[in-house]
Design a protein around this motif. Structure first.
Motif, PDB file in Angstrom:
ATOM      1  N   THR A   6       3.644   9.619   2.493  1.00  0.00           N
ATOM      2  CA  THR A   6       2.484   9.343   1.650  1.00  0.00           C
ATOM      3  C   THR A   6       1.731  10.646   1.391  1.00  0.00           C
ATOM      4  O   THR A   6       1.589  11.486   2.281  1.00  0.00           O
ATOM      5  CB  THR A   6       1.536   8.327   2.315  1.00  0.00           C
ATOM      6  OG1 THR A   6       1.099   8.843   3.576  1.00  0.00           O
ATOM      7  CG2 THR A   6       2.228   6.995   2.527  1.00  0.00           C
ATOM      8  N   ASN A   8      -1.347  10.591  -0.800  1.00  0.00           N
ATOM      9  CA  ASN A   8      -2.706  10.042  -0.761  1.00  0.00           C
ATOM     10  C   ASN A   8      -2.584   8.561  -1.104  1.00  0.00           C
ATOM     11  O   ASN A   8      -1.465   8.044  -1.190  1.00  0.00           O
ATOM     12  CB  ASN A   8      -3.651  10.799  -1.721  1.00  0.00           C
ATOM     13  CG  ASN A   8      -3.104  10.859  -3.143  1.00  0.00           C
ATOM     14  OD1 ASN A   8      -2.537   9.892  -3.648  1.00  0.00           O
ATOM     15  ND2 ASN A   8      -3.273  12.011  -3.784  1.00  0.00           N
ATOM     16  N   ASN A   9      -3.686   7.890  -1.300  1.00  0.00           N
ATOM     17  CA  ASN A   9      -3.617   6.451  -1.576  1.00  0.00           C
ATOM     18  C   ASN A   9      -2.843   6.121  -2.849  1.00  0.00           C
ATOM     19  O   ASN A   9      -2.328   5.007  -3.001  1.00  0.00           O
ATOM     20  CB  ASN A   9      -5.025   5.862  -1.680  1.00  0.00           C
ATOM     21  CG  ASN A   9      -5.719   5.786  -0.334  1.00  0.00           C
ATOM     22  OD1 ASN A   9      -5.055   5.806   0.710  1.00  0.00           O
ATOM     23  ND2 ASN A   9      -7.039   5.710  -0.341  1.00  0.00           N
ATOM     24  N   ASN A  10      -2.778   7.115  -3.764  1.00  0.00           N
ATOM     25  CA  ASN A  10      -2.212   6.844  -5.088  1.00  0.00           C
ATOM     26  C   ASN A  10      -0.861   7.503  -5.338  1.00  0.00           C
ATOM     27  O   ASN A  10      -0.343   7.425  -6.455  1.00  0.00           O
ATOM     28  CB  ASN A  10      -3.190   7.308  -6.173  1.00  0.00           C
ATOM     29  CG  ASN A  10      -4.557   6.680  -6.001  1.00  0.00           C
ATOM     30  OD1 ASN A  10      -4.671   5.481  -5.768  1.00  0.00           O
ATOM     31  ND2 ASN A  10      -5.601   7.490  -6.103  1.00  0.00           N
ATOM     32  N   GLY A  28      -3.503   2.896  -5.619  1.00  0.00           N
ATOM     33  CA  GLY A  28      -3.280   2.165  -4.375  1.00  0.00           C
ATOM     34  C   GLY A  28      -1.841   1.992  -3.978  1.00  0.00           C
ATOM     35  O   GLY A  28      -1.547   1.263  -3.019  1.00  0.00           O
ATOM     36  N   PHE A  31      -1.450   3.084  -0.365  1.00  0.00           N
ATOM     37  CA  PHE A  31      -2.521   2.723   0.578  1.00  0.00           C
ATOM     38  C   PHE A  31      -1.950   1.966   1.784  1.00  0.00           C
ATOM     39  O   PHE A  31      -1.298   0.935   1.645  1.00  0.00           O
ATOM     40  CB  PHE A  31      -3.572   1.874  -0.121  1.00  0.00           C
ATOM     41  CG  PHE A  31      -4.689   1.453   0.790  1.00  0.00           C
ATOM     42  CD1 PHE A  31      -5.660   2.362   1.198  1.00  0.00           C
ATOM     43  CD2 PHE A  31      -4.762   0.144   1.259  1.00  0.00           C
ATOM     44  CE1 PHE A  31      -6.682   1.982   2.036  1.00  0.00           C
ATOM     45  CE2 PHE A  31      -5.788  -0.244   2.102  1.00  0.00           C
ATOM     46  CZ  PHE A  31      -6.752   0.682   2.488  1.00  0.00           C
ATOM     47  N   GLY A  32      -2.208   2.515   2.981  1.00  0.00           N
ATOM     48  CA  GLY A  32      -1.777   1.866   4.215  1.00  0.00           C
ATOM     49  C   GLY A  32      -0.289   1.913   4.483  1.00  0.00           C
ATOM     50  O   GLY A  32       0.192   1.276   5.417  1.00  0.00           O
ATOM     51  N   LYS A  33       0.457   2.670   3.682  1.00  0.00           N
ATOM     52  CA  LYS A  33       1.909   2.701   3.840  1.00  0.00           C
ATOM     53  C   LYS A  33       2.334   3.726   4.889  1.00  0.00           C
ATOM     54  O   LYS A  33       1.726   4.780   5.044  1.00  0.00           O
ATOM     55  CB  LYS A  33       2.577   3.038   2.505  1.00  0.00           C
ATOM     56  CG  LYS A  33       2.386   1.986   1.420  1.00  0.00           C
ATOM     57  CD  LYS A  33       3.057   0.668   1.780  1.00  0.00           C
ATOM     58  CE  LYS A  33       2.916  -0.360   0.670  1.00  0.00           C
ATOM     59  NZ  LYS A  33       3.559  -1.637   1.019  1.00  0.00           N
ATOM     60  N   LYS A  43       2.702  -1.872  -8.363  1.00  0.00           N
ATOM     61  CA  LYS A  43       1.658  -0.854  -8.331  1.00  0.00           C
ATOM     62  C   LYS A  43       2.150   0.517  -8.803  1.00  0.00           C
ATOM     63  O   LYS A  43       1.358   1.440  -8.956  1.00  0.00           O
ATOM     64  CB  LYS A  43       1.091  -0.726  -6.912  1.00  0.00           C
ATOM     65  CG  LYS A  43       0.327  -1.959  -6.437  1.00  0.00           C
ATOM     66  CD  LYS A  43      -0.283  -1.721  -5.063  1.00  0.00           C
ATOM     67  CE  LYS A  43      -1.100  -2.928  -4.614  1.00  0.00           C
ATOM     68  NZ  LYS A  43      -1.712  -2.709  -3.277  1.00  0.00           N
TER      69      LYS A  43
END
Length: 280
Positions: A6, A8-10, A28, A31-33, A43
């Protein structure tokens, strides 16, 4: 696709079904991955794969810090340039243009607008690339509420001029090429005490020839064809004034760049100058 890293979130680096690492982006999407997690493909707004590993790594580093909106702007402009200019670009344009746009927006929001002393020469000699720069400025201004102008359009045009070559040795020469073109044009204008119709076909041919000529000078390359001394001798007498003017360009190039123009180069310069001034 499975998450590899990852950013960042995007954004994330993910492995597709062919086992190839690609950059995936979307609000997103990461996000949380964690590594090896599956992505929600709904997404994923875009994916990017650059063949050159070093370029891909540089772009990946950029994505960590550059807002998604600005990455989208850069991609939109690159796609517009592909249609407008109709040439293949080196992949490094994704890195250079995205980084440039990001920094230009930051400067503009800080009230810092840079002057580009070559802007009108770039506009004259590279009209398609400058048109892309103008479009880029329009898109950036509308999206980011800044007021960039023609100076910035010329800076952006330079990135596309440089990216038109796959050869790294030929890149980052646009400013110097423009200087050579401008000086050679000035030599002809002063020699014949005239101005030119910049919309004419002969002027276009002349400037196009100068672009490739300037590139060869900077790369210290010559035409591969054999020198035709007899033909040059004929031109020297038949087109005496254009030949004398071409010799002045030859002297300038040698003095400034220590590059000796061959007989073939001098022949082509003479022919193009003759076309340009034949109606004077």
């Amino acid at each position: 696709m499975k998450v590899k890293r990852t950013l960042n979130n995007n954004a994330a680096i993910a492995t597709n079904h062919n086992g190839i690492d690609v950059l995936v982006m979307g609000p997103g999407v990461a996000f949380g991955k964690q590594p090896n997690d599956s992505l929600d493909m709904k997404k994923v707004e875009k994916t990017l794969f650059l063949k050159n590993e070093s370029t891909m790594n540089k772009f990946t580093d950029l994505v960590i810090d550059v807002p998604m909106e600005q990455i989208n702007i850069a991609e939109r402009i690159i796609n517009f340039a592909k249609m407008k200019i109709g040439k293949k670009f080196n992949e490094i344009i994704y890195v250079n243009l995205t980084d440039h746009i990001h920094m230009a927006i930051q400067r503009a929001k800080d009230g810092i607008l840079l002057n580009n002393p070559m802007k009108w020469d770039i506009a004259r000699f590279y009209p398609d690339e400058f048109a892309v720069g103008k479009k880029a400025v329009e898109v950036i201004n509308n999206s980011e509420q800044v007021t960039l102008g023609d100076d910035e359009a010329a800076f952006i045009a330079i990135h596309f001029i440089n990216a038109e070559s796959e050869d790294s040795a030929q890149q980052n020469q646009a400013y110097e090429i423009t200087k050579i073109i401008k000086k050679c044009e000035s030599i002809v204008k002063d020699f014949f005490n005239t101005e030119f119709d910049e919309e004419s076909l002969n002027y276009y041919r002349f400037i196009t020839n100068l672009k490739f000529f300037a590139q060869r000078v900077l790369e210290n390359k010559h035409y591969d064809d054999e020198e035709d001394a007899d033909l040059l001798n004929t031109l020297e007498h038949r087109y005496a004034e254009p030949y004398k003017c071409a010799k002045k360009i030859k002297d300038f190039i040698f003095e400034k760049y220590n590059f000796t123009i061959t007989s073939s180069e001098l022949l082509y310069l003479t022919v193009h100058i003759r076309r340009l001034v034949k109606n004077l």
